[in-house]
Design an enzyme around this catalytic site. Structure first.
Site, mmCIF file in Angstrom:
data_model
loop_
_atom_site.group_PDB
_atom_site.id
_atom_site.type_symbol
_atom_site.label_atom_id
_atom_site.label_comp_id
_atom_site.label_asym_id
_atom_site.label_seq_id
_atom_site.Cartn_x
_atom_site.Cartn_y
_atom_site.Cartn_z
ATOM 1 N N PRO A 119 41.479 49.063 41.429
ATOM 2 C CA PRO A 119 42.180 50.355 41.659
ATOM 3 C C PRO A 119 43.305 50.340 42.692
ATOM 4 O O PRO A 119 43.823 51.498 43.167
ATOM 5 C CB PRO A 119 41.099 51.493 42.286
ATOM 6 C CG PRO A 119 40.216 50.771 42.813
ATOM 7 C CD PRO A 119 40.217 49.146 41.974
ATOM 8 N N ASP B 290 42.184 38.398 41.070
ATOM 9 C CA ASP B 290 40.658 38.804 41.531
ATOM 10 C C ASP B 290 40.242 39.394 39.978
ATOM 11 O O ASP B 290 40.362 40.513 39.768
ATOM 12 C CB ASP B 290 41.029 40.267 42.225
ATOM 13 C CG ASP B 290 39.723 40.618 42.811
ATOM 14 O OD1 ASP B 290 38.739 39.975 43.114
ATOM 15 O OD2 ASP B 290 39.446 42.142 42.790
ATOM 16 N N CYS C 174 33.607 39.236 42.787
ATOM 17 C CA CYS C 174 32.617 39.764 43.442
ATOM 18 C C CYS C 174 31.318 39.444 42.833
ATOM 19 O O CYS C 174 30.191 40.089 42.730
ATOM 20 C CB CYS C 174 32.835 41.205 43.369
ATOM 21 S SG CYS C 174 32.842 42.280 41.740
ATOM 22 N N GLY D 79 42.966 48.687 45.852
ATOM 23 C CA GLY D 79 42.325 48.248 47.464
ATOM 24 C C GLY D 79 43.215 46.980 47.866
ATOM 25 O O GLY D 79 43.573 46.843 49.058
ATOM 26 N N CYS E 124 45.267 41.294 38.678
ATOM 27 C CA CYS E 124 44.133 42.453 38.333
ATOM 28 C C CYS E 124 43.957 43.527 39.374
ATOM 29 O O CYS E 124 42.852 43.346 40.052
ATOM 30 C CB CYS E 124 42.644 41.618 37.907
ATOM 31 S SG CYS E 124 43.042 40.312 36.895
ATOM 32 N N ALA E 125 44.821 44.325 39.433
ATOM 33 C CA ALA E 125 45.130 45.129 40.652
ATOM 34 C C ALA E 125 44.200 46.473 40.694
ATOM 35 O O ALA E 125 43.997 46.695 41.855
ATOM 36 C CB ALA E 125 46.646 45.517 40.686
#
Length: 430
Positions: A267, A330, A383, A269, A264-265
């Site tokens: 943007p 992620d 997050c 970072g 799930c790349a």
């Protein structure tokens, strides 16, 4: 109306929230890109928009006290919020100017007949400013959902889990404008050269330390010209990134020459930091759900000098029999740990959304499990602060996949770690 007044822009952006699905940060960016504001007015507009959204429940409570709880037209409600926010939350604007400018804005916006009402509400609070400030402080203690402008259900959930004192610290964190942190891109420079360049560019910074990252990897920017005007930014010497987001990549511990999947790349970072950890040697496959999102990854890779990454839609993984040494998931989540950055998130998040995301997160882990080499490392991160999206997802995955085991997990909490919230689990494939 020329649209160049920061209050006009703020009122317009606030009005668009009801009719537009975009987050307010995106709406404001669009509005400011088309405006010709000074740096000071740009900052004032942003502060008013973000502050009003953060403190919306408190502002609406104040308005209700003077209006008998009668509902106002949305545009007029936003003007009342705008005036009250300037009076009670912005010290740099004189009270008389806050009232006058808001009343004038009402007249320009077609609310001439209501200008007297607006003036009366705002001036009434000016006369009671001292006792109102005390009342606002008391609300944080005795009616914290109103005092901290937080949904009742989320407040109750956090109080049950963290206790009243730590929850108050979390709410204060969420209502504080975030700092800007950057990661040094060692593919192009080092900390010493970047600091030297910043001195030429009038960038003021602070050193930042955290126990999971190397010294001089992350800096906090105190003040700077617009980032796009900096050669150090355009040339990819650094990437804007909260220290909490580094933990997942550091736990992944990708090595030069390995093949890594960032599922799930966007943007980009974490993708670019993985490549940095690998010294651009090996292969990083960055996946996301749309070409538009993958374009963000491609742009960031190009700016930061990442040459070992390729981008793919998830559907393309099915036609590739290859597996990976390490995989980072992620996962999309409620973003409950970054609420101070996503200012209107608190008014969008719901218990149902957290439950819905759980299945998506579990499905991503299941997909990753089919692509990982034996002996490989799988990192699951969010997050979010919510156990349903974090440890419970991992436990459910492990119940169904006996040949995987949890090596470690860590939760970063704003009130304990002084960074955005995050969860990272390191899972090994036997």
């Amino acid at each position: 109306m020329n649209g160049q007044n920061p209050r006009q822009i703020a009122a317009r952006v606030l009005g668009q929230r009801r009719a537009n699905g975009l987050f307010v940060e995106d709406l404001l960016e669009i509005a400011l890109n088309g405006a010709q504001l000074s740096s000071a007015d740009h900052g004032l507009c942003q502060e008013m928009v973000y502050g009003i959204v953060r403190w919306q429940a408190t502002l609406d409570w104040l308005i209700a006290q003077k209006t008998g709880g009668r509902g106002q037209k949305p545009a007029l409600q936003n003007l009342l919020r705008l005036g009250l926010y300037q009076i009670f939350w912005l010290d740099r604007i004189p009270d008389h100017a806050a009232v006058h400018e808001t009343v004038e804005l009402a007249k320009q916006g077609g609310f001439g007949p209501q200008a007297g009402f607006l003036n009366a509400v705002l001036r009434g609070y000016l006369r009671e400013a001292g006792e109102t400030k005390k009342l606002l402080a008391d609300l944080k203690i005795f009616q914290p959902a109103i005092g901290w402008s937080q949904p009742e259900w989320l407040l109750a959930r956090w109080q049950k889990r963290f206790g009243a004192e730590k929850t108050a610290q979390l709410l204060e964190w969420n209502n504080t404008p975030p700092k800007t942190f950057v990661r040094v891109n060692t593919l192009k420079t080092d900390a010493g050269k970047l600091i030297e360049k910043w001195r030429e560019e009038n960038v003021e910074y602070d050193f930042t330390t955290c126990d999971w990252a190397a010294e001089n990897l992350v800096f906090k920017l105190k003040s700077h010209p617009p980032l796009n005007s900096l050669a150090s930014f355009r040339n990819g010497w650094f990437y804007i990134q909260d220290p909490s987001t580094l933990l997942a990549v550091l736990e992944l511990d990708a090595q030069s020459g390995e093949t890594v999947l960032d599922l799930c790349a966007a943007p980009g970072g974490k993708t670019t930091f993985i490549a940095q950890q690998m010294n651009n040697e090996g292969k990083v496959v960055a996946c996301d759900i749309s070409e538009e999102r993958l374009k963000l990854v491609q742009d960031n890779c190009a700016r930061l000098g990442v040459t070992c990454a390729e981008t793919l839609l998830p559907s393309a993984l099915d036609s590739r029999p290859s597996t990976f040494d390490r995989i980072l998931v992620d996962a999309p989540c409620s973003n409950a740990g970054v609420m101070r950055r996503r200012v209107d998130l608190r008014w969008r998040i719901s218990p149902e959304e957290i439950s819905r995301l759980q299945q998506t997160q579990l499905n991503l882990l299941k997909l990753a499990a089919t692509k990982l080499n034996p002996g490989g490392v799988l990192i699951y991160s969010t997050c979010s602060l919510e156990p349903e999206e974090n440890s419970e997802v991992v436990k459910e995955f492990l119940r169904e996949h006996k040949y995987f085991k949890l090596e470690s997990e860590r939760e970063l909490l704003p009130f304990a770690d002084n960074v955005d919230g995050a969860y990272v689990a390191r899972i090994l494939c036997n």
